[in-house]
Design a protein around this motif. Structure first.
Motif, PDB file in Angstrom:
ATOM      1  N   ARG A  81       0.829  -1.211   0.000  1.00 22.11           N
ATOM      2  CA  ARG A  81       0.000   0.000   0.000  1.00 22.11           C
ATOM      3  C   ARG A  81       0.863   1.261   0.000  1.00 22.11           C
ATOM      4  NH1 ARG A  81      -4.094   0.449   4.634  1.00 22.11           N
ATOM      5  NH2 ARG A  81      -4.454   2.405   3.516  1.00 22.11           N
ATOM      6  N   ARG A 112       1.823   2.806  -3.168  1.00 23.25           N
ATOM      7  CA  ARG A 112       0.710   3.467  -3.878  1.00 23.25           C
ATOM      8  C   ARG A 112       0.513   2.889  -5.277  1.00 23.25           C
ATOM      9  NH1 ARG A 112       2.907   9.519  -2.368  1.00 23.25           N
ATOM     10  NH2 ARG A 112       3.054   9.170  -0.132  1.00 23.25           N
ATOM     11  N   PRO A 113       0.189   1.599  -5.346  1.00 18.01           N
ATOM     12  CA  PRO A 113       0.072   0.951  -6.666  1.00 18.01           C
ATOM     13  C   PRO A 113      -0.957   1.599  -7.576  1.00 18.01           C
ATOM     14  CG  PRO A 113      -0.797  -0.463  -4.912  1.00 18.01           C
ATOM     15  CD  PRO A 113      -0.070   0.650  -4.243  1.00 18.01           C
ATOM     16  N   ASN A 114      -1.977   2.244  -6.997  1.00 21.75           N
ATOM     17  CA  ASN A 114      -3.000   2.890  -7.833  1.00 21.75           C
ATOM     18  C   ASN A 114      -2.438   4.040  -8.657  1.00 21.75           C
ATOM     19  OD1 ASN A 114      -4.863   1.145  -6.744  1.00 21.75           O
ATOM     20  ND2 ASN A 114      -5.708   2.618  -5.304  1.00 21.75           N
ATOM     21  N   PHE A 115      -1.280   4.555  -8.240  1.00 22.26           N
ATOM     22  CA  PHE A 115      -0.711   5.716  -8.934  1.00 22.26           C
ATOM     23  C   PHE A 115       0.459   5.343  -9.843  1.00 22.26           C
ATOM     24  CE2 PHE A 115      -2.766   7.353  -5.149  1.00 22.26           C
ATOM     25  CZ  PHE A 115      -3.454   8.451  -5.632  1.00 22.26           C
ATOM     26  N   LEU A 139       0.560   3.858 -12.686  1.00 19.65           N
ATOM     27  CA  LEU A 139       0.305   3.813 -14.127  1.00 19.65           C
ATOM     28  C   LEU A 139       1.103   4.873 -14.875  1.00 19.65           C
ATOM     29  CD1 LEU A 139      -1.252   2.593 -16.485  1.00 19.65           C
ATOM     30  CD2 LEU A 139      -3.157   4.133 -15.958  1.00 19.65           C
ATOM     31  N   PRO A 175      -8.458  10.501  -1.797  1.00 19.97           N
ATOM     32  CA  PRO A 175      -8.004   9.490  -2.767  1.00 19.97           C
ATOM     33  C   PRO A 175      -6.821   9.949  -3.622  1.00 19.97           C
ATOM     34  CG  PRO A 175     -10.401   9.669  -2.779  1.00 19.97           C
ATOM     35  CD  PRO A 175      -9.883  10.817  -1.952  1.00 19.97           C
ATOM     36  N   SER A 204      -0.998   6.954   1.614  1.00 23.79           N
ATOM     37  CA  SER A 204      -1.870   5.773   1.679  1.00 23.79           C
ATOM     38  C   SER A 204      -2.478   5.564   3.056  1.00 23.79           C
ATOM     39  CB  SER A 204      -1.067   4.523   1.291  1.00 23.79           C
ATOM     40  OG  SER A 204      -0.111   4.210   2.301  1.00 23.79           O
TER      41      SER A 204
END
Length: 302
Positions: A9, A12-15, A17, A77, A82
């Motif tokens: 977490r 920050r895997p969501n970021f 890309l 978000p 995180s």
């Protein structure tokens, strides 16, 4: 939550890309130059980009927790980290260790390309490592450096570094593409700093929303966003970018309507700011993805 989950977490895997998009721009640029890199080099470029992005996120999470910022910031978000370390403080040493491991892997990949491509990789790779290590503790104390550092990291360092690593050359198309990435990523980080202004001020940071105020910083956000679209249009007009790159302007109306028009009111109302932050992420990722696709499709045959 296990320690391994907390470390994941904190990256920050969501970021993450953004990194493969910028590395992908480098790949598209070398293909456009007629260079076909090896599969190994291509995989290493993408791995290096992801690891470098994860490293700066991990170090930022660790240092924000160590400074106490995580305990006073209001997470959204899109900003504030995180929250994994405040929830699991014992994961802080593993997060720091993960930072060291990712940076070591980035360094090893950099040494491979330094051996293959020579000193230009040392310049760009060294600059990237310096940005990762110094961003949270030092760069965030300088308003101008804090504005430019994210864009430099993902534009000149990552896009142009990928071009050189894959055997390409720094032509005008590559330079303009890197400039677009620089403007968009610096705009992204600047806008995402708005919700954190007061908490950041308390621990001694001095980014532009603190020194200029949120409203004037929001004006600079709009200028950077429109400058990126203008660079694309001018690049096509000057035949530096292929005409197909005009598809990257598709998100421009959304940027005008959902971001620029709503920013003045959003700077004084964080509830209005959240949809603007969401739209901004979507616009930037879409613009970069469309630019990547356009460069790939416009690559000369043969």
């Amino acid at each position: 939550m296990t320690t391994s989950v907390a470390v994941l977490r904190a990256s920050r895997p969501n970021f993450l890309l953004l990194a493969p998009l910028c590395a992908g721009l480098g790949l598209a640029l070398v293909w456009r130059q007629g260079v076909v890199p090896s599969l190994l080099d291509t995989l290493l470029v993408f791995a290096g980009a992801l690891l470098a992005h994860a490293a700066v996120n991990l170090l930022n999470e660790y240092e924000d927790f160590a400074s106490g910022l995580d305990l006073i910031t209001r997470r959204t978000p899109f900003s504030g980290g995180s929250g994994s370390l405040p929830q699991q403080p014992e994961a802080a040493p593993p997060v720091l260790m993960a930072t060291a491991v990712t940076l070591t892997l980035v360094g090893l990949i950099g040494l491979w390309f330094l051996w293959q491509r020579g000193w230009p990789m040392l310049v760009l790779g060294g600059a990237g490592v310096v940005l990762v290590v110094t961003y949270t503790r030092w760069i965030t104390r300088s308003p101008l450096l804090c504005l430019l550092a994210p864009g430099i990291g993902f534009g000149p360092v990552m896009v142009l570094g990928s071009v050189i690593a894959l055997g390409g050359r720094l032509d005008s198309t590559a330079l303009v593409t890197a400039l677009v990435a620089l403007l968009l990523v610096s705009e992204l980080l600047l806008l995402n700093q708005l919700p954190d202004t007061e908490a950041d001020r308390q621990i001694g940071r001095r980014h532009l929303p603190i020194t200029l105020g949120r409203r004037r910083a929001a004006g600079l956000v709009s200028l950077l966003l429109m400058a990126a679209f203008m660079v694309i249009a001018l690049g096509v007009g000057a035949a530096v970018l292929p005409a197909l790159c005009l598809v990257a302007l598709i998100p421009a109306p959304v940027a005008l309507w959902r971001i620029i028009a709503r920013l003045p009111a959003a700077t004084i109302d964080d509830q209005r700011l959240m949809p603007v932050l969401a739209a901004n992420v979507a616009v930037i990722l879409t613009c970069l993805a469309l630019l990547l696709v356009a460069l790939l499709l416009a690559t000369p045959a043969g």
